[in-house]
Design a protein around this motif. Structure first.
Motif, PDB file in Angstrom:
ATOM      1  N   GLU A  36       0.824  -1.204   0.000  1.00  0.00           N
ATOM      2  CA  GLU A  36       0.000   0.000   0.000  1.00  0.00           C
ATOM      3  C   GLU A  36       0.861   1.258   0.000  1.00  0.00           C
ATOM      4  N   GLY A  37       1.934   1.248   0.781  1.00  0.00           N
ATOM      5  CA  GLY A  37       2.811   2.406   0.840  1.00  0.00           C
ATOM      6  C   GLY A  37       3.527   2.667  -0.475  1.00  0.00           C
ATOM      7  N   THR A  38       3.966   1.593  -1.120  1.00  0.00           N
ATOM      8  CA  THR A  38       4.662   1.746  -2.401  1.00  0.00           C
ATOM      9  C   THR A  38       3.704   2.215  -3.487  1.00  0.00           C
ATOM     10  N   LEU A  39       2.502   1.688  -3.478  1.00  0.00           N
ATOM     11  CA  LEU A  39       1.516   2.113  -4.475  1.00  0.00           C
ATOM     12  C   LEU A  39       1.197   3.594  -4.335  1.00  0.00           C
ATOM     13  N   SER A  40       0.954   4.030  -3.120  1.00  0.00           N
ATOM     14  CA  SER A  40       0.574   5.435  -2.921  1.00  0.00           C
ATOM     15  C   SER A  40       1.755   6.388  -3.077  1.00  0.00           C
ATOM     16  N   GLY A  41       2.964   5.922  -2.719  1.00  0.00           N
ATOM     17  CA  GLY A  41       4.116   6.806  -2.762  1.00  0.00           C
ATOM     18  C   GLY A  41       4.884   6.797  -4.067  1.00  0.00           C
ATOM     19  N   ARG A  42       4.979   5.621  -4.715  1.00  0.00           N
ATOM     20  CA  ARG A  42       5.803   5.491  -5.910  1.00  0.00           C
ATOM     21  C   ARG A  42       5.000   5.378  -7.197  1.00  0.00           C
ATOM     22  N   ARG A  43       3.726   5.048  -7.103  1.00  0.00           N
ATOM     23  CA  ARG A  43       2.858   4.940  -8.275  1.00  0.00           C
ATOM     24  C   ARG A  43       3.471   4.068  -9.385  1.00  0.00           C
ATOM     25  N   PRO A  44       3.762   2.790  -9.090  1.00  0.00           N
ATOM     26  CA  PRO A  44       4.364   1.927 -10.107  1.00  0.00           C
ATOM     27  C   PRO A  44       3.462   1.771 -11.324  1.00  0.00           C
ATOM     28  N   GLN A  45       4.086   1.516 -12.468  1.00  0.00           N
ATOM     29  CA  GLN A  45       3.302   1.364 -13.684  1.00  0.00           C
ATOM     30  C   GLN A  45       2.532   0.052 -13.693  1.00  0.00           C
ATOM     31  N   VAL A  46       3.173  -1.008 -13.183  1.00  0.00           N
ATOM     32  CA  VAL A  46       2.559  -2.336 -13.187  1.00  0.00           C
ATOM     33  C   VAL A  46       2.769  -2.986 -11.827  1.00  0.00           C
ATOM     34  N   PRO A  70      -4.593   4.493  -8.850  1.00  0.00           N
ATOM     35  CA  PRO A  70      -5.518   4.136  -9.933  1.00  0.00           C
ATOM     36  C   PRO A  70      -4.851   3.910 -11.284  1.00  0.00           C
ATOM     37  N   ASP A  71      -3.708   4.534 -11.518  1.00  0.00           N
ATOM     38  CA  ASP A  71      -3.041   4.390 -12.810  1.00  0.00           C
ATOM     39  C   ASP A  71      -2.164   3.146 -12.896  1.00  0.00           C
ATOM     40  N   THR A  72      -1.943   2.469 -11.767  1.00  0.00           N
ATOM     41  CA  THR A  72      -1.149   1.242 -11.790  1.00  0.00           C
ATOM     42  C   THR A  72      -1.962   0.108 -12.393  1.00  0.00           C
ATOM     43  N   LEU A  90     -10.988  -9.196 -13.248  1.00  0.00           N
ATOM     44  CA  LEU A  90     -11.133  -8.140 -14.249  1.00  0.00           C
ATOM     45  C   LEU A  90     -12.197  -7.135 -13.821  1.00  0.00           C
ATOM     46  N   ARG A  91     -13.290  -7.634 -13.268  1.00  0.00           N
ATOM     47  CA  ARG A  91     -14.336  -6.735 -12.780  1.00  0.00           C
ATOM     48  C   ARG A  91     -13.837  -5.873 -11.639  1.00  0.00           C
ATOM     49  N   ALA A  92     -12.899  -6.406 -10.848  1.00  0.00           N
ATOM     50  CA  ALA A  92     -12.375  -5.655  -9.703  1.00  0.00           C
ATOM     51  C   ALA A  92     -11.368  -4.592 -10.121  1.00  0.00           C
ATOM     52  N   GLY A  93     -10.981  -4.600 -11.408  1.00  0.00           N
ATOM     53  CA  GLY A  93     -10.076  -3.578 -11.891  1.00  0.00           C
ATOM     54  C   GLY A  93      -8.731  -4.078 -12.362  1.00  0.00           C
ATOM     55  N   ALA A  94      -8.492  -5.400 -12.274  1.00  0.00           N
ATOM     56  CA  ALA A  94      -7.228  -5.946 -12.768  1.00  0.00           C
ATOM     57  C   ALA A  94      -7.159  -5.802 -14.278  1.00  0.00           C
ATOM     58  N   ARG A  95      -5.939  -5.655 -14.790  1.00  0.00           N
ATOM     59  CA  ARG A  95      -5.727  -5.558 -16.231  1.00  0.00           C
ATOM     60  C   ARG A  95      -5.190  -6.852 -16.817  1.00  0.00           C
ATOM     61  N   ASP A 198     -11.436   1.295 -17.715  1.00  0.00           N
ATOM     62  CA  ASP A 198     -10.474   0.815 -18.693  1.00  0.00           C
ATOM     63  C   ASP A 198     -11.167   0.365 -19.974  1.00  0.00           C
ATOM     64  N   ARG A 199     -10.379  -0.189 -20.890  1.00  0.00           N
ATOM     65  CA  ARG A 199     -10.878  -0.585 -22.202  1.00  0.00           C
ATOM     66  C   ARG A 199     -11.899  -1.712 -22.114  1.00  0.00           C
TER      67      ARG A 199
END
Length: 220
Positions: A36-46, A70-72, A90-95, A198-199
């Protein structure tokens, strides 16, 4: 940056080998608060996410992690893959959705695919997704039936229709005589106006309304 999340270090070792050749910074986390900390602080692409990770709590946990960044683009990795679980993710937001033991070459391709804005799923899941898209009642479960496509400009509607037909940004740009950057800009506006993530959700909405095509999905 690509974030790897699992309590199994051997799994993360395999994933790291698969994605390291892409020349992207790779970071590993083994606890939920680290993720959670890395997602909010670093915003990884994947984010490569082991579904046995921490107290993930299934789809709700995936959606919660998505809220931190949200952009990860999240690729969910299952120890016992199933069509139902894949659709739920996929419904939960996974790509993306695949086996935790996916071949490293395919994992590298999966990461590249979601980075390009597409969705990565296994071949066995594609028939279920096609059936879902073709079923208006199922499609409405993923897209609010009250959403009005008339809120879009004519160009945005055209692009949305092509997304529903399964076309990539590159092909759409070629067909419309515009740049891929312009296509992405229009898609951002479409997502905002229709309230979709998403698409895949956009394709479900479009096919429910105009009965045209399938979502853009890469097959493993």
């Amino acid at each position: 940056m690509i974030l790897l999340a699992s309590e199994d270090t051997s799994l993360m070792d395999r994933w790291a080998v698969a994605v390291a050749s892409r020349g992207t910074l790779v970071r590993r986390v083994s606890q939920m608060d680290e993720a959670e900390g890395t997602l909010s602080g670093r915003r990884p692409q994947v984010l490569l996410l082991d579904l046995a990770f921490g107290d993930l709590r299934g789809a709700g946990g995936v959606a919660n992690l998505n809220d931190f960044s949200p952009d990860t683009r999240i690729i969910t990795m299952s120890h016992q893959p199933s069509d139902d679980e894949g659709i739920t993710m996929l419904r939960a937001g996974a790509r993306g959705y695949c086996n935790v033991h996916i071949d490293p070459r395919l994992l590298s391709k999966a990461v590249e695919t979601v980075q390009l804005g597409e969705v990565w799923v296994g071949r066995r899941l594609i028939d279920r997704l096609v059936a879902l898209v073709g079923n208006p009642a199922a499609a409405r479960a993923d897209a609010d039936d009250g959403v009005d496509l008339d809120a879009l400009t004519s160009r945005e509607r055209e692009i949305a229709r092509l997304i529903g037909g399964g076309y990539s940004n590159k092909i759409i740009a070629q067909q419309l005589g515009i740049t891929e950057r312009t296509v992405k800009a229009h898609l951002g506006s479409v997502f905002a106006k229709l309230g979709v993530r998403d698409r895949l959700q956009l394709a479900l909405l479009v096919t429910n309304r105009v009965r045209h095509g399938n979502p853009a999905i890469a097959l493993s």
